[in-house]
Motif scaffolding. Structure first.
Motif, PDB file in Angstrom:
ATOM      1  N   LEU A 123       2.687  -0.245   4.703  1.00 48.02           N
ATOM      2  CA  LEU A 123       3.427  -1.127   5.603  1.00 48.02           C
ATOM      3  C   LEU A 123       4.714  -1.533   4.905  1.00 48.02           C
ATOM      4  O   LEU A 123       4.682  -2.021   3.773  1.00 48.02           O
ATOM      5  CB  LEU A 123       2.615  -2.384   5.944  1.00 48.02           C
ATOM      6  N   ASN A 124       5.824  -1.314   5.562  1.00 47.69           N
ATOM      7  CA  ASN A 124       7.123  -1.742   5.055  1.00 47.69           C
ATOM      8  C   ASN A 124       7.543  -2.988   5.809  1.00 47.69           C
ATOM      9  O   ASN A 124       7.510  -3.015   7.040  1.00 47.69           O
ATOM     10  CB  ASN A 124       8.167  -0.633   5.227  1.00 47.69           C
ATOM     11  N   ILE A 125       7.916  -4.026   5.052  1.00 49.06           N
ATOM     12  CA  ILE A 125       8.322  -5.294   5.643  1.00 49.06           C
ATOM     13  C   ILE A 125       9.782  -5.528   5.306  1.00 49.06           C
ATOM     14  O   ILE A 125      10.153  -5.515   4.127  1.00 49.06           O
ATOM     15  CB  ILE A 125       7.460  -6.456   5.098  1.00 49.06           C
ATOM     16  N   LYS A 126      10.604  -5.694   6.329  1.00 50.76           N
ATOM     17  CA  LYS A 126      12.026  -5.982   6.133  1.00 50.76           C
ATOM     18  C   LYS A 126      12.546  -6.728   7.345  1.00 50.76           C
ATOM     19  O   LYS A 126      11.868  -6.798   8.360  1.00 50.76           O
ATOM     20  CB  LYS A 126      12.820  -4.724   5.826  1.00 50.76           C
TER      21      LYS A 126
ATOM     22  N   ASN B  42       0.826  -1.225   0.000  1.00 51.68           N
ATOM     23  CA  ASN B  42       0.000   0.000   0.000  1.00 51.68           C
ATOM     24  C   ASN B  42       0.856   1.269   0.000  1.00 51.68           C
ATOM     25  O   ASN B  42       0.598   2.220   0.740  1.00 51.68           O
ATOM     26  CB  ASN B  42      -0.972   0.014   1.185  1.00 51.68           C
ATOM     27  N   LYS B  43       1.865   1.273  -0.853  1.00 48.59           N
ATOM     28  CA  LYS B  43       2.819   2.386  -0.908  1.00 48.59           C
ATOM     29  C   LYS B  43       2.118   3.732  -1.137  1.00 48.59           C
ATOM     30  O   LYS B  43       1.225   3.848  -1.955  1.00 48.59           O
ATOM     31  CB  LYS B  43       3.830   2.148  -2.030  1.00 48.59           C
ATOM     32  N   GLY B  44       2.544   4.717  -0.369  1.00 46.91           N
ATOM     33  CA  GLY B  44       2.052   6.083  -0.516  1.00 46.91           C
ATOM     34  C   GLY B  44       0.705   6.358   0.116  1.00 46.91           C
ATOM     35  O   GLY B  44       0.159   7.444  -0.033  1.00 46.91           O
TER      36      GLY B  44
ATOM     37  N   HIS C 152      -0.154   4.008  13.297  1.00 48.60           N
ATOM     38  CA  HIS C 152       0.793   3.121  12.619  1.00 48.60           C
ATOM     39  C   HIS C 152       1.235   2.071  13.637  1.00 48.60           C
ATOM     40  O   HIS C 152       1.062   2.245  14.844  1.00 48.60           O
ATOM     41  CB  HIS C 152       2.022   3.890  12.118  1.00 48.60           C
ATOM     42  N   PHE C 153       1.823   1.016  13.107  1.00 50.03           N
ATOM     43  CA  PHE C 153       2.268  -0.066  13.975  1.00 50.03           C
ATOM     44  C   PHE C 153       3.731  -0.382  13.714  1.00 50.03           C
ATOM     45  O   PHE C 153       4.194  -0.323  12.581  1.00 50.03           O
ATOM     46  CB  PHE C 153       1.432  -1.328  13.735  1.00 50.03           C
ATOM     47  N   SER C 154       4.426  -0.721  14.780  1.00 50.66           N
ATOM     48  CA  SER C 154       5.774  -1.243  14.686  1.00 50.66           C
ATOM     49  C   SER C 154       5.677  -2.682  15.183  1.00 50.66           C
ATOM     50  O   SER C 154       5.320  -2.925  16.336  1.00 50.66           O
ATOM     51  CB  SER C 154       6.721  -0.410  15.557  1.00 50.66           C
TER      52      SER C 154
ATOM     53  N   GLY D  78       8.327   6.331   9.420  1.00 50.36           N
ATOM     54  CA  GLY D  78       7.231   7.221   9.079  1.00 50.36           C
ATOM     55  C   GLY D  78       5.983   6.479   8.616  1.00 50.36           C
ATOM     56  O   GLY D  78       5.024   7.093   8.174  1.00 50.36           O
ATOM     57  N   THR D  79       6.002   5.160   8.692  1.00 52.93           N
ATOM     58  CA  THR D  79       4.873   4.316   8.307  1.00 52.93           C
ATOM     59  C   THR D  79       4.842   3.136   9.267  1.00 52.93           C
ATOM     60  O   THR D  79       5.716   2.996  10.109  1.00 52.93           O
ATOM     61  CB  THR D  79       5.046   3.743   6.883  1.00 52.93           C
ATOM     62  N   SER D  80       3.864   2.280   9.077  1.00 46.93           N
ATOM     63  CA  SER D  80       3.901   1.016   9.810  1.00 46.93           C
ATOM     64  C   SER D  80       5.060   0.196   9.262  1.00 46.93           C
ATOM     65  O   SER D  80       5.383   0.278   8.073  1.00 46.93           O
ATOM     66  CB  SER D  80       2.593   0.246   9.626  1.00 46.93           C
ATOM     67  N   ILE D  81       5.694  -0.561  10.130  1.00 44.91           N
ATOM     68  CA  ILE D  81       6.836  -1.371   9.712  1.00 44.91           C
ATOM     69  C   ILE D  81       6.782  -2.715  10.438  1.00 44.91           C
ATOM     70  O   ILE D  81       6.394  -2.785  11.601  1.00 44.91           O
ATOM     71  CB  ILE D  81       8.183  -0.647   9.961  1.00 44.91           C
ATOM     72  N   MET D  82       7.141  -3.751   9.712  1.00 41.44           N
ATOM     73  CA  MET D  82       7.198  -5.093  10.290  1.00 41.44           C
ATOM     74  C   MET D  82       8.591  -5.652  10.060  1.00 41.44           C
ATOM     75  O   MET D  82       9.076  -5.662   8.935  1.00 41.44           O
ATOM     76  CB  MET D  82       6.161  -6.008   9.657  1.00 41.44           C
TER      77      MET D  82
END
Length: 181
Positions: free
Chosen positions: A75-78, A68-70, A117-119, A94-98
């Motif tokens: 959510l960024n997954i790394k 769901n970029k932008g 947002h979620f971490s 600056g976004t949710s990140i997993m």
């Protein structure tokens, strides 16, 4: 286990995942095969099969997967990210990140002008030391207790919003005991 045994076990488990596209964000453990070859068999560098990704061509290998970029529901997954602690990662992104580097299976919510947002730290799909003897982890953990948790998160988006991530915690694999909701 030997590198062959590890690769075979990984192939067996990953073959169970049936999805039209499969992504593999690189992590620090993914470099063990290449590091081993570089240290012990320098003449093999450049051969097919030296890289872990050579053994899993059906997976799309990346450093980061952005869903769901932008949007506010990005959510960024790394595997791991900068920032101090779980909340620092999300605020830095600056976004949710997993991520999965800590293996702790925790989630924290934070807010900014774009909303909640979620971490998320995604836990591990490996057996957890303490629950069962896992000799290959002893050199990393130095036989100390760890706060790792076996399990994963179910992620749901509704109306452009990422809902609170739901943990699926494997409590006892042998008995099929899991905690969900």
């Amino acid at each position: 286990p030997t590198p062959h045994q590890e690769l075979d076990a990984c192939k067996e488990v990953l073959a169970r995942i049936n999805a039209p596209r499969r992504f593999w964000p690189f992590g620090n453990h993914d470099w063990r095969l290449e590091s081993y070859i570089a240290k012990n068999a320098e003449q093999l560098i450049g051969f097919q099969g030296v890289h872990l990704k050579d053994h899993f061509p059906e997976w799309e290998h990346c450093w980061r997967l952005c869903v769901n970029k932008g949007t506010a529901a990005e959510l960024n997954i790394k595997h791991r990210s900068s920032g101090s602690g779980l909340i620092g990662r999300g605020k830095t992104a600056g976004t949710s990140i997993m991520t999965g580097h800590l293996h702790s299976m925790n989630v924290l919510r934070f807010s900014d002008y774009r909303g909640d947002h979620f971490s998320i730290d995604g836990g591990t799909l490996a057996r957890v030391p303490g629950e069962i003897e896992v000799p290959q982890f002893t050199p990393w953990t130095e036989d100390n207790p760890v706060d790792w948790a076996a399990g994963f998160f179910r992620l749901t988006w509704r109306a452009g919003t990422l809902l609170w991530p739901e943990p699926i915690h494997v409590i006892n694999e042998r008995e099929g005991l899991v905690s969900f909701r």
